[in-house]
Structures are given as C-alpha cells and as structure tokens.
Design a protein around this motif. Structure first.
Motif, PDB file in Angstrom:
ATOM      1  N   ALA A  58       0.832  -1.205   0.000  1.00 39.08           N
ATOM      2  CA  ALA A  58       0.000   0.000   0.000  1.00 39.08           C
ATOM      3  C   ALA A  58       0.865   1.254   0.000  1.00 39.08           C
ATOM      4  N   ARG A  59       1.959   1.235   0.771  1.00 43.13           N
ATOM      5  CA  ARG A  59       2.863   2.392   0.779  1.00 43.13           C
ATOM      6  C   ARG A  59       3.497   2.595  -0.591  1.00 43.13           C
ATOM      7  N   LEU A  60       3.913   1.501  -1.229  1.00 43.66           N
ATOM      8  CA  LEU A  60       4.485   1.623  -2.572  1.00 43.66           C
ATOM      9  C   LEU A  60       3.446   2.124  -3.563  1.00 43.66           C
ATOM     10  N   GLU A  61       2.201   1.667  -3.411  1.00 40.05           N
ATOM     11  CA  GLU A  61       1.147   2.142  -4.298  1.00 40.05           C
ATOM     12  C   GLU A  61       0.929   3.640  -4.121  1.00 40.05           C
ATOM     13  N   GLU A  62       1.011   4.131  -2.887  1.00 42.47           N
ATOM     14  CA  GLU A  62       0.880   5.573  -2.655  1.00 42.47           C
ATOM     15  C   GLU A  62       2.003   6.325  -3.358  1.00 42.47           C
ATOM     16  N   GLU A  63       3.212   5.774  -3.313  1.00 39.59           N
ATOM     17  CA  GLU A  63       4.330   6.399  -4.020  1.00 39.59           C
ATOM     18  C   GLU A  63       4.094   6.393  -5.529  1.00 39.59           C
ATOM     19  N   LEU A  64       3.525   5.293  -6.026  1.00 37.03           N
ATOM     20  CA  LEU A  64       3.235   5.223  -7.459  1.00 37.03           C
ATOM     21  C   LEU A  64       2.188   6.266  -7.858  1.00 37.03           C
ATOM     22  N   LEU A  65       1.187   6.457  -7.006  1.00 35.39           N
ATOM     23  CA  LEU A  65       0.191   7.491  -7.295  1.00 35.39           C
ATOM     24  C   LEU A  65       0.834   8.878  -7.279  1.00 35.39           C
ATOM     25  N   THR A 111      13.803   3.778 -10.662  1.00 33.97           N
ATOM     26  CA  THR A 111      14.038   3.118  -9.378  1.00 33.97           C
ATOM     27  C   THR A 111      12.720   2.741  -8.724  1.00 33.97           C
ATOM     28  N   LEU A 112      11.772   3.663  -8.723  1.00 35.91           N
ATOM     29  CA  LEU A 112      10.464   3.393  -8.125  1.00 35.91           C
ATOM     30  C   LEU A 112       9.752   2.266  -8.866  1.00 35.91           C
ATOM     31  N   LEU A 113       9.782   2.298 -10.188  1.00 32.88           N
ATOM     32  CA  LEU A 113       9.124   1.251 -10.967  1.00 32.88           C
ATOM     33  C   LEU A 113       9.780  -0.106 -10.707  1.00 32.88           C
ATOM     34  N   ARG A 114      11.113  -0.142 -10.628  1.00 32.68           N
ATOM     35  CA  ARG A 114      11.813  -1.401 -10.329  1.00 32.68           C
ATOM     36  C   ARG A 114      11.433  -1.913  -8.935  1.00 32.68           C
ATOM     37  N   ARG A 115      11.355  -1.007  -7.959  1.00 29.54           N
ATOM     38  CA  ARG A 115      10.969  -1.410  -6.597  1.00 29.54           C
ATOM     39  C   ARG A 115       9.563  -1.997  -6.581  1.00 29.54           C
ATOM     40  N   ALA A 116       8.656  -1.367  -7.308  1.00 29.36           N
ATOM     41  CA  ALA A 116       7.274  -1.845  -7.351  1.00 29.36           C
ATOM     42  C   ALA A 116       7.200  -3.231  -7.989  1.00 29.36           C
ATOM     43  N   ALA A 142       8.569  -5.823  -5.666  1.00 31.03           N
ATOM     44  CA  ALA A 142       7.663  -6.096  -4.547  1.00 31.03           C
ATOM     45  C   ALA A 142       6.499  -6.988  -4.961  1.00 31.03           C
ATOM     46  N   GLY A 143       6.401  -7.263  -6.256  1.00 28.96           N
ATOM     47  CA  GLY A 143       5.340  -8.150  -6.726  1.00 28.96           C
ATOM     48  C   GLY A 143       4.072  -7.444  -7.161  1.00 28.96           C
ATOM     49  N   ILE A 144       4.104  -6.120  -7.258  1.00 30.74           N
ATOM     50  CA  ILE A 144       2.919  -5.413  -7.749  1.00 30.74           C
ATOM     51  C   ILE A 144       2.811  -5.721  -9.241  1.00 30.74           C
ATOM     52  N   PRO A 145       1.661  -6.214  -9.690  1.00 29.87           N
ATOM     53  CA  PRO A 145       1.513  -6.589 -11.103  1.00 29.87           C
ATOM     54  C   PRO A 145       1.714  -5.394 -12.042  1.00 29.87           C
ATOM     55  N   LEU A 146       2.276  -5.689 -13.195  1.00 29.71           N
ATOM     56  CA  LEU A 146       2.537  -4.667 -14.207  1.00 29.71           C
ATOM     57  C   LEU A 146       1.278  -3.844 -14.496  1.00 29.71           C
ATOM     58  N   ALA A 147       0.143  -4.515 -14.646  1.00 30.05           N
ATOM     59  CA  ALA A 147      -1.102  -3.801 -14.961  1.00 30.05           C
ATOM     60  C   ALA A 147      -1.487  -2.826 -13.853  1.00 30.05           C
ATOM     61  N   ARG A 148      -1.236  -3.198 -12.598  1.00 28.00           N
ATOM     62  CA  ARG A 148      -1.568  -2.314 -11.471  1.00 28.00           C
ATOM     63  C   ARG A 148      -0.633  -1.103 -11.458  1.00 28.00           C
ATOM     64  N   ILE A 149       0.653  -1.307 -11.762  1.00 19.82           N
ATOM     65  CA  ILE A 149       1.598  -0.196 -11.829  1.00 19.82           C
ATOM     66  C   ILE A 149       1.185   0.765 -12.932  1.00 19.82           C
ATOM     67  N   VAL A 150       0.795   0.227 -14.074  1.00 16.13           N
ATOM     68  CA  VAL A 150       0.336   1.059 -15.194  1.00 16.13           C
ATOM     69  C   VAL A 150      -0.887   1.861 -14.769  1.00 16.13           C
TER      70      VAL A 150
END
Length: 140
Positions: free
Chosen positions: A91-98, A109-114, A117-125
């Motif tokens: 959830a913290r990483l998702e907040e950073e992504l937002l 760096t942030l995208l690599r960390r996400a 951490a196992g956050i799916p590519l589609a969720r990062i997008v």
C-alpha cells in the motif's frame, strides 16, 4: 475470475481476508436494492464486522461456504478497494506510485521497486499512467 467484486460474510471476523466495505470508502453498490435485500436476508448491516469485500482478482480466496454477492464497482472504487486490501508495504508503494504522476524523479528506481515487490505490471500502469512497455523496460 469474475469482473465483479464480491461482498461476503466471514464466520470469523478475525480472519484477515478482504476489507470491511466502509474501509474502501463510499461504494455506490451499498445503496442498491440488491445489496440492501441481501444484507437483510443475511441479518447483517453494512457495519457488521463479518461483512467484507474483495476485488475481482481475489474472489477465489472466499471460503466456499461463505455467503457472497457479486457487486459492480467503478474504476475509482475498485482502485480504492485494491489499495486498502493490499498489505501495508505494498500500500505504501502504491501511494508512491500514485504520487509519481506529479514527479518523475527516481522514476525507474520506483518502478523497479514496485515490480520487485510483486505489484503486477497492470496495477503499476493503472497507478502511474505509464505505458506498459515503459514500465517493463524500467526493470532491465
């Protein structure tokens, strides 16, 4: 997998599965006649500790014997639900992504960390607004 989120009832509210609907914020489905009738039939209210909701990709985790009801969510509601249902570190990483949408410092760096951490590519997008190819390229 279904396209609907699911409201369901847990026998043991201490089980860490799903989130109470109120945690995900205002959900328009909670005011529909179908949901109100289902809640009445189950003898619970919207604030019952046994009432939970899961996003579509996680509904297979609902115990077979659990009472359940599919509910459609808007994209914004689904995004909030996914965020609140994620483990705290995710959830913290998702907040950073937002927040990333407003700042591109440390983008790769942030995208690599996400991704790590196992956050799916589609969720990062979804969270960043980046193109899938750009996110995938950042992992290399």
């Amino acid at each position: 997998m279904t396209d609907d989120a699911y409201l369901f009832l847990l026998d043991d509210p201490a089980v860490p599965l799903g989130v109470p609907p109120s945690v995900a914020g205002e959900l328009s489905c909670m005011d529909t006649p179908a949901v109100r009738a289902w809640l009445d039939a189950q003898g619970v209210t919207t604030t019952s500790p046994a009432l939970r909701i899961l996003p579509p990709e996680q509904t297979a985790a609902i115990p077979e014997q659990a009472e359940r009801l599919p509910v459609p969510l808007s994209e914004a509601e689904l995004s909030r639900l996914r965020h609140h249902n994620a483990p705290e570190a995710v959830a913290r990483l998702e907040e950073e992504l937002l927040a990333y949408r407003d700042c591109t410092d440390g983008r790769d760096t942030l995208l690599r960390r996400a991704l790590a951490a196992g956050i799916p590519l589609a969720r990062i997008v979804e969270l960043t607004g980046e193109e899938p190819a750009a996110v995938a390229a950042s992992s290399g």
